[in-house]
Scaffold this motif. Structure first.
Motif, mmCIF file in Angstrom:
data_model
loop_
_atom_site.group_PDB
_atom_site.id
_atom_site.type_symbol
_atom_site.label_atom_id
_atom_site.label_comp_id
_atom_site.label_asym_id
_atom_site.label_seq_id
_atom_site.Cartn_x
_atom_site.Cartn_y
_atom_site.Cartn_z
ATOM 1 N N SER A 176 0.820 -1.218 0.000
ATOM 2 C CA SER A 176 0.000 0.000 0.000
ATOM 3 C C SER A 176 0.851 1.264 0.000
ATOM 4 O O SER A 176 0.440 2.297 -0.534
ATOM 5 N N ASN A 196 0.075 1.594 -4.546
ATOM 6 C CA ASN A 196 -0.690 0.618 -5.314
ATOM 7 C C ASN A 196 -2.113 0.528 -4.772
ATOM 8 O O ASN A 196 -2.312 0.446 -3.555
ATOM 9 N N SER A 197 -3.076 0.551 -5.614
ATOM 10 C CA SER A 197 -4.474 0.409 -5.201
ATOM 11 C C SER A 197 -5.132 -0.804 -5.841
ATOM 12 O O SER A 197 -6.264 -1.149 -5.496
ATOM 13 N N ASN A 198 -4.430 -1.459 -6.758
ATOM 14 C CA ASN A 198 -4.962 -2.653 -7.401
ATOM 15 C C ASN A 198 -4.567 -3.877 -6.580
ATOM 16 O O ASN A 198 -3.487 -4.446 -6.751
ATOM 17 N N PHE A 199 -5.464 -4.284 -5.677
ATOM 18 C CA PHE A 199 -5.104 -5.349 -4.748
ATOM 19 C C PHE A 199 -5.129 -6.738 -5.381
ATOM 20 O O PHE A 199 -4.706 -7.702 -4.750
ATOM 21 N N GLU A 200 -5.607 -6.834 -6.604
ATOM 22 C CA GLU A 200 -5.468 -8.099 -7.325
ATOM 23 C C GLU A 200 -3.988 -8.357 -7.626
ATOM 24 O O GLU A 200 -3.523 -9.498 -7.626
ATOM 25 N N MET A 201 -3.268 -7.277 -7.875
ATOM 26 C CA MET A 201 -1.825 -7.388 -8.095
ATOM 27 C C MET A 201 -1.107 -7.783 -6.804
ATOM 28 O O MET A 201 -0.055 -8.422 -6.832
ATOM 29 N N ASP A 252 -0.366 -11.419 -6.336
ATOM 30 C CA ASP A 252 0.739 -11.932 -7.159
ATOM 31 C C ASP A 252 2.101 -11.734 -6.493
ATOM 32 O O ASP A 252 3.085 -12.374 -6.886
ATOM 33 N N ASP A 270 -11.104 -8.379 1.559
ATOM 34 C CA ASP A 270 -11.171 -6.949 1.216
ATOM 35 C C ASP A 270 -9.929 -6.269 1.789
ATOM 36 O O ASP A 270 -9.933 -5.758 2.911
ATOM 37 N N TRP A 271 -8.856 -6.282 1.009
ATOM 38 C CA TRP A 271 -7.572 -5.776 1.501
ATOM 39 C C TRP A 271 -7.634 -4.293 1.846
ATOM 40 O O TRP A 271 -7.058 -3.850 2.849
ATOM 41 N N ALA A 272 -8.331 -3.524 1.053
ATOM 42 C CA ALA A 272 -8.476 -2.095 1.343
ATOM 43 C C ALA A 272 -9.222 -1.901 2.653
ATOM 44 O O ALA A 272 -8.890 -1.021 3.465
#
Length: 403
Positions: free
Chosen positions: A363, A367-372, A375, A393-395
């Motif tokens: 974070s 980065n805000s794309n938690f699908e990444m 990986d 829900d990582w955010a």
């Protein structure tokens, strides 16, 4: 050359030493054991041979256990120091808070004594860099942030302070928390199980013992350094608290086991205790690490390994193991960056501390794309934990920081 760990037992009563010889007879093939009748005889052995662990009585004539361990700390900084004593007055206990790493109360069953010594020997073997281990083993305590130290002194002198208000102050400082948990879990207090949360530890110790710790023994001390150094120490404490909060949220989401809460909180809060140890014991290298981490696209732990030979995770784990913290906490701290190397599976405490650390690091890279984010994780390790993180829900987990 005898490579067996060398353990020295010290007592002024020959019948106690004879009992130790008999009770530990089964360990003679694994350990080299020496027995000294009094402090002066013990110091002669320390001067003439390498001692891995010393176990001493507290109440002895001429030179008591506290004096002996202070001498050993200077003569042989690498020696782990344990008190085994039936003398349980608060003042006597607190006199050895800094000098001793662990405390066992007489009568002590041999199962507990052997387990304590085996843990110390294991942690020493895991940190085989002698010069690094020596510096950590010689440490008596971790100094506290001056503002937090002053706040604690005021709170302890306040007649209206409560366990909760004192815990709220101590939670801000790694050194204070580690010291209180170390003392509370010593065998002198005879607790049936390990305590890993600060409010419970403070409640069990009591106000009088805490005041004695601060005023009589001087176990809490204020760090004296530049404004820049203090700012770094503050950041280490803040980062550790952040990891603890996120790890606790993940623990509830992934496991929902109340018994994990205290262990996760403790491991998260103390996850960066090794960074604090480096900042205090290797100040120049620590500055270099901070500078290089800003210039190079390289994890801090890799830079530490290059400069010191060991990273903050293993330094922290050894420090906590030396002080008698639970194996789950030490393991989570040791493997927080490389969980796949952990030999034990499953390991829920390590899992949530690892995920919390990586989530916060991700974070902070904007980065805000938690699908990444998924990986970037060690999938092989996570698969062995038998948990489902696909729908987390990582955010939302990160929002706990503001709560």
């Amino acid at each position: 050359m005898d490579k067996k760990p060398h353990i020295l037992f010290v007592d002024d009563e020959s019948n106690i030493l004879m009992g130790l010889r008999r009770g530990l007879h089964g360990k003679r093939k694994l350990w080299k054991m020496s027995f000294a009748e009094g402090g002066h005889e013990a110091l002669e052995l320390v001067r003439n041979d390498h001692i891995d662990v010393i176990v001493t009585d507290m109440r002895m004539p001429i030179m008591d256990g506290a004096q002996l361990l202070e001498e050993v700390r200077e003569l042989s900084p690498d020696t782990a120091r344990v008190v085994l004593s039936g003398y349980s007055k608060d003042e006597a206990i607190l006199r050895v808070v800094g000098a001793a790493h662990q405390y066992l109360a007489k009568p002590c069953n041999f199962e507990l004594l052997e387990a304590t010594l085996e843990r110390l020997i294991t942690f020493r073997a895991n940190l085989d860099k002698y010069e690094v281990r020596e510096k950590i083993t010689q440490m008596k305590s971790l100094p506290s942030l001056p503002d937090v130290y002053q706040e604690l002194m005021v709170e302890l002198q306040n007649d209206f302070s409560t366990n909760k208000s004192i815990a709220a102050v101590m939670e801000k400082d790694l050194g204070m928390k580690a010291q209180v948990l170390k003392i509370c879990n010593s065998a002198f207090f005879g607790l049936p199980q390990q305590v890993n949360d600060l409010p419970s530890a403070i409640s069990l110790l009591g106000m009088d013992t805490l005041r004695s710790m601060s005023l009589l023994s001087g176990v809490f001390s204020s760090y004296k350094g530049s404004a820049q150094e203090l700012a770094v120490m503050q950041k280490i404490c803040d980062d550790s608290l952040e990891i603890s909060l996120v790890a606790q949220k993940l623990s509830k989401l992934l496991y929902n086991k109340s018994e994990l809460g205290e262990l996760v909180s403790c491991a998260g809060t103390l996850s960066h205790v090794g960074s604090l140890v480096i900042a205090i014991s290797w100040p120049q290298e620590f500055k270099q690490v901070m500078q290089l981490s800003q210039k190079q696209d390289k994890p801090i732990e890799k830079i530490e390994q290059g400069l010191i030979g060991v990273d903050h995770a293993w330094i922290g784990a050894y420090f906590l193991g030396l002080w008698g913290f639970s194996f789950n906490v030490c393991e989570a701290v040791a493997y927080q960056h490389q969980p796949g190397n952990c030999p034990d599976v499953p390991q829920p405490v390590l899992t949530v501390v690892y995920l919390a650390h990586e989530l916060i690091r991700f974070s902070k890279e904007d980065n805000s794309n938690f699908e990444m984010f998924l990986d970037t994780l060690d999938q092989e390790f996570l698969n062995k934990q038998h948990i489902d993180i696909a729908d987390v829900d990582w955010a939302g987990v990160l929002k706990v920081k503001a709560a």
